[in-house]
Write an enzyme that holds these catalytic residues in place. Structure first.
Site, PDB file in Angstrom:
ATOM      1  CE  LYS A  43      -2.419  -1.222   3.766  1.00  0.00           C
ATOM      2  NZ  LYS A  43      -3.393  -1.102   4.869  1.00  0.00           N
ATOM      3  CE  LYS A  45      -1.167   3.643   6.734  1.00  0.00           C
ATOM      4  NZ  LYS A  45      -2.505   3.348   7.221  1.00  0.00           N
TER       5      LYS A  45
HETATM    6  N1  CTP Z   1      -9.453   5.844  13.498  1.00  0.00           N
HETATM    7  C1  CTP Z   1     -10.392   6.594  14.232  1.00  0.00           C
HETATM    8  N2  CTP Z   1     -10.029   7.809  14.766  1.00  0.00           N
HETATM    9  C2  CTP Z   1      -8.777   8.271  14.601  1.00  0.00           C
HETATM   10  C3  CTP Z   1      -7.799   7.519  13.878  1.00  0.00           C
HETATM   11  C4  CTP Z   1      -8.172   6.296  13.336  1.00  0.00           C
HETATM   12  O1  CTP Z   1     -11.551   6.189  14.388  1.00  0.00           O
HETATM   13  N3  CTP Z   1      -8.465   9.451  15.123  1.00  0.00           N
HETATM   14  C5  CTP Z   1      -9.857   4.585  12.905  1.00  0.00           C
HETATM   15  C6  CTP Z   1      -9.714   4.586  11.392  1.00  0.00           C
HETATM   16  O2  CTP Z   1     -10.834   5.227  10.803  1.00  0.00           O
HETATM   17  C7  CTP Z   1      -9.639   3.103  11.064  1.00  0.00           C
HETATM   18  C8  CTP Z   1      -8.941   2.531  12.319  1.00  0.00           C
HETATM   19  O3  CTP Z   1      -8.998   3.552  13.337  1.00  0.00           O
HETATM   20  O4  CTP Z   1     -10.936   2.555  10.931  1.00  0.00           O
HETATM   21  C9  CTP Z   1      -7.507   2.153  12.050  1.00  0.00           C
HETATM   22  O5  CTP Z   1      -6.935   3.271  11.441  1.00  0.00           O
HETATM   23  P1  CTP Z   1      -5.408   3.476  11.076  1.00  0.00           P
HETATM   24  O6  CTP Z   1      -5.298   3.882   9.651  1.00  0.00           O
HETATM   25  O7  CTP Z   1      -4.590   2.358  11.557  1.00  0.00           O
HETATM   26  O8  CTP Z   1      -5.116   4.756  12.044  1.00  0.00           O
HETATM   27  P2  CTP Z   1      -4.733   6.233  11.687  1.00  0.00           P
HETATM   28  O9  CTP Z   1      -4.356   6.884  12.988  1.00  0.00           O
HETATM   29  O10 CTP Z   1      -5.810   6.903  10.870  1.00  0.00           O
HETATM   30  O11 CTP Z   1      -3.406   6.016  10.833  1.00  0.00           O
HETATM   31  P3  CTP Z   1      -2.835   6.811   9.566  1.00  0.00           P
HETATM   32  O12 CTP Z   1      -2.566   8.212  10.034  1.00  0.00           O
HETATM   33  O13 CTP Z   1      -1.578   6.054   9.212  1.00  0.00           O
HETATM   34  O14 CTP Z   1      -3.894   6.723   8.491  1.00  0.00           O
END
Ligand code: CTP
Length: 151
Positions: A43, A45
């Site tokens: 992806k 990432k």
């Molecule tokens: N999520 C959430 N609230 C946040 C951050 C994440 O509800 N503040 C949710 C995302 O919507 C997803 C799950 O947690 O369904 C896992 O998200 P992930 O992508 O691992 O976390 P992020 O913090 O959003 O990471 P990144 O910044 O790498 O996208």
């Protein structure tokens, strides 16, 4: 009711915890599919925390009943059927992306927790990078040279 979600869960934070808590409240069993390092690479990432540790942290969360690896884009439908899932849930950043699964289960998108993400934490940590410190040092040296010329 059995609930399923997917994610990377790098640098496990309060947004992750609140999402898992709300998803678990939708049923009585929550499975979390954690993206493997290989899948993240596909992806584009990179996570700071390796898969085994991210999976262990998610598994230790009191709202989580089971953890499985996520290693392909295409596994969701098979997982839903194989695990007898009733509700597929993701954070709101995925709104609409998985509606095609509605023929095999309910699909819900929950609002994200404001003000926090793994990316934001990583960005804040960048100030401690050798590279960032080096460019800060260069900027200070330039400013000192300019000031010396003015003096
Ligand atoms: N999520 C959430 N609230 C946040 C951050 C994440 O509800 N503040 C949710 C995302 O919507 C997803 C799950 O947690 O369904 C896992 O998200 P992930 O992508 O691992 O976390 P992020 O913090 O959003 O990471 P990144 O910044 O790498 O996208």
């Amino acid at each position: 009711m059995r609930v399923l979600t997917y994610g990377t869960f790098d640098l496990f934070h309060i947004g992750h915890l609140r999402l898992l808590e709300r998803l678990r409240a939708l049923g009585d069993h929550l499975t979390v599919a954690v993206s493997t390092d290989e899948f993240n690479a596909l992806k584009g990432k990179t996570s700071l925390v390796p898969y085994a540790d991210r999976a262990a942290l998610v598994a230790a969360c009191r709202w989580v009943d089971a953890v499985i690896p996520e290693d392909t884009w295409g596994q969701k439908r098979d997982d839903v059927v194989r695990l007898g899932i009733d509700v597929f849930g993701m954070g709101g950043d995925w709104e609409g992306h998985f509606d095609a699964l509605r023929d095999v289960c309910q699909v819900v998108y929950l609002p994200r927790t404001d003000g926090i993400s793994s990316t934001a934490i990583k960005d804040r940590l960048k100030v401690f990078d050798t590279e960032s410190l080096q460019s800060l040092k260069s900027a200070i040296e330039t400013a000192q040279q300019v000031l010396a010329r003015l003096a």
